[in-house]
Design an enzyme around this catalytic site. Structure first.
Site, PDB file in Angstrom:
ATOM      1  N   MET A   1       0.768  -1.286   0.007  1.00  0.00           N
ATOM      2  CA  MET A   1       0.073   0.118   0.058  1.00  0.00           C
ATOM      3  C   MET A   1       1.005   1.309   0.060  1.00  0.00           C
ATOM      4  O   MET A   1       0.383   2.328   0.275  1.00  0.00           O
ATOM      5  CB  MET A   1      -0.936   0.002   1.181  1.00  0.00           C
ATOM      6  CG  MET A   1      -1.855  -1.107   1.161  1.00  0.00           C
ATOM      7  SD  MET A   1      -2.829  -1.405  -0.453  1.00  0.00           S
ATOM      8  CE  MET A   1      -4.017  -0.150  -0.331  1.00  0.00           C
TER       9      MET A   1
ATOM     10  N   HIS B   1      -3.342  -4.991  -9.493  1.00  0.00           N
ATOM     11  CA  HIS B   1      -4.498  -3.907  -9.202  1.00  0.00           C
ATOM     12  C   HIS B   1      -5.717  -4.411  -9.148  1.00  0.00           C
ATOM     13  O   HIS B   1      -6.070  -4.966 -10.411  1.00  0.00           O
ATOM     14  CB  HIS B   1      -4.194  -2.631  -9.996  1.00  0.00           C
ATOM     15  CG  HIS B   1      -5.047  -1.469  -9.346  1.00  0.00           C
ATOM     16  ND1 HIS B   1      -4.895  -0.821  -8.479  1.00  0.00           N
ATOM     17  CD2 HIS B   1      -6.312  -1.036 -10.004  1.00  0.00           C
ATOM     18  CE1 HIS B   1      -5.763   0.085  -8.495  1.00  0.00           C
ATOM     19  NE2 HIS B   1      -6.594  -0.125  -9.414  1.00  0.00           N
TER      20      HIS B   1
HETATM   21  C1  GRF Z   1      -5.301  -7.295  -3.378  1.00  0.00           C
HETATM   22  O1  GRF Z   1      -6.716  -7.447  -3.887  1.00  0.00           O
HETATM   23  C2  GRF Z   1      -4.542  -6.671  -4.560  1.00  0.00           C
HETATM   24  O2  GRF Z   1      -4.819  -6.530  -5.577  1.00  0.00           O
HETATM   25  C3  GRF Z   1      -4.398  -5.222  -3.916  1.00  0.00           C
HETATM   26  O3  GRF Z   1      -4.403  -5.354  -2.268  1.00  0.00           O
HETATM   27  C4  GRF Z   1      -5.055  -6.555  -2.155  1.00  0.00           C
HETATM   28  C5  GRF Z   1      -3.976  -7.519  -1.144  1.00  0.00           C
HETATM   29  O4  GRF Z   1      -4.360  -8.947  -0.768  1.00  0.00           O
HETATM   30  N1  GRF Z   1      -3.437  -4.521  -4.303  1.00  0.00           N
HETATM   31  P1  GRF Z   1      -3.425  -9.820  -0.018  1.00  0.00           P
HETATM   32  O5  GRF Z   1      -2.571  -8.982   0.919  1.00  0.00           O
HETATM   33  O6  GRF Z   1      -2.677 -10.235  -1.225  1.00  0.00           O
HETATM   34  O7  GRF Z   1      -4.312 -10.790   0.501  1.00  0.00           O
END
Ligand code: GRF
Length: 207
Positions: free
Chosen positions: A91, A110
Site C-alpha cells: 500500500m 491492481h
Molecule cells: C489485493 O486485492 C491486491 O489486488 C490489492 O491489495 C489486495 C492484497 O491482498 N492491491 P493480499 O494482501 O494479497 O491478500
C-alpha cells in the site's frame, strides 16, 4: 529460467501465498528470496516465515523519509539477489530508488481494469460506481502511479444479486490465478515491453 522474486506486502498476503503455492506445485519457476512488509503486523509475514522465506519489516518511522525507505528496500532486494520486485497488496508507492534499481522489473497487481479505478480503494470504487464488469490488472510499475505498461487483465462480471463480498471473493480468486501465471510468463521470457504507434510503452506477451 528460475526467476528470483522479492515480494512487497502490506496486509494479509493471500497473493504472496498464491505465489508460494504455485512454486511448491511446480507451476511457477521462481523462488521468493525475501518478503518485505510496510507494516510489522502484516499477516503475510507469518505466511513467509512458515515458508522459510527471509523477511524484513518496515515501520511507520522508517517511511518518515520515503526516499530513504525505498533505498533500504532496494538494498535488501539486491542483497537477496532479487531479479523482480513483486508488489502484492503493497500500500505504499514505490519511488525512484526502487524503480531505478529494477528497471522494468517492478510488477504490481491492481484490483480493477486499469486505467479505470486507480488508487487504494479500487474494488469499492468500482462497486460504488455500479460497473457491471471489473477485473484484475497485472502491470509494470513506473513513476506514474497505476499507469505502467499492462501485462495482463482478466475480467470479473458483477452478476445480478451479487453482494460486495461475493464480488470481492470472485476478484481474489482471479488474482490468485493470474499473478502466478503472469510471473511464469516472465520466467519463460515471454514478456516484452515495446513502444507502440501512439508512443506508449506497451507489453507484448509472446505465445
Ligand atoms: C489485493 O486485492 C491486491 O489486488 C490489492 O491489495 C489486495 C492484497 O491482498 N492491491 P493480499 O494482501 O494479497 O491478500
Amino acid at each position: 529460467m528460475t526467476i528470483k522474486l522479492g515480494v512487497l506486502i502490506s496486509g494479509s498476503g493471500t497473493n504472496l501465498q498464491a505465489i508460494i503455492d504455485a512454486i511448491a506445485a511446480g507451476t511457477l519457476d521462481a523462488s521468493v528470496q525475501i518478503v518485505i512488509a510496510s507494516k510489522p503486523e502484516a499477516y503475510g509475514l507469518v505466511r513467509a516465515r512458515e515458508a522459510l522465506i527471509p523477511t524484513m519489516n518496515m515501520t511507520r518511522e522508517a517511511y518518515a523519509e520515503p526516499d530513504l525507505a525505498d533505498a533500504v528496500i532496494a538494498m535488501a532486494m539486491r542483497n537477496h539477489d532479487v531479479d523482480y520486485v513483486v508488489m502484492a497488496g503493497y500500500m505504499r508507492k514505490v519511488g525512484a530508488n526502487i524503480l531505478d534499481a529494477f528497471p522494468t522489473r517492478v510488477i504490481n497487481i491492481h484490483p480493477a481494469l486499469l486505467p479505470s479505478f486507480v488508487g487504494a480503494h479500487a474494488m469499492q470504487d468500482a462497486w460504488n460506481h455500479g460497473v457491471k464488469v471489473s477485473g484484475i490488472t497485472v502491470h509494470f510499475a513506473n513513476a506514474e502511479y497505476d499507469r505502467g505498461p499492462i501485462i495482463a487483465q482478466e475480467p470479473v462480471r458483477i452478476e445480478p444479486g451479487m453482494s460486495f463480498e461475493d464480488f470481492e471473493a470472485a476478484m481474489h480468486k482471479v488474482e490468485h490465478k493470474l499473478y502466478p501465471q503472469v510471473l511464469q510468463w516472465i520466467a519463460e521470457d515471454r514478456v516484452r515491453v515495446t513502444v507502440n504507434d501512439a508512443g506508449r510503452s506497451v507489453v507484448q506477451v509472446l505465445s
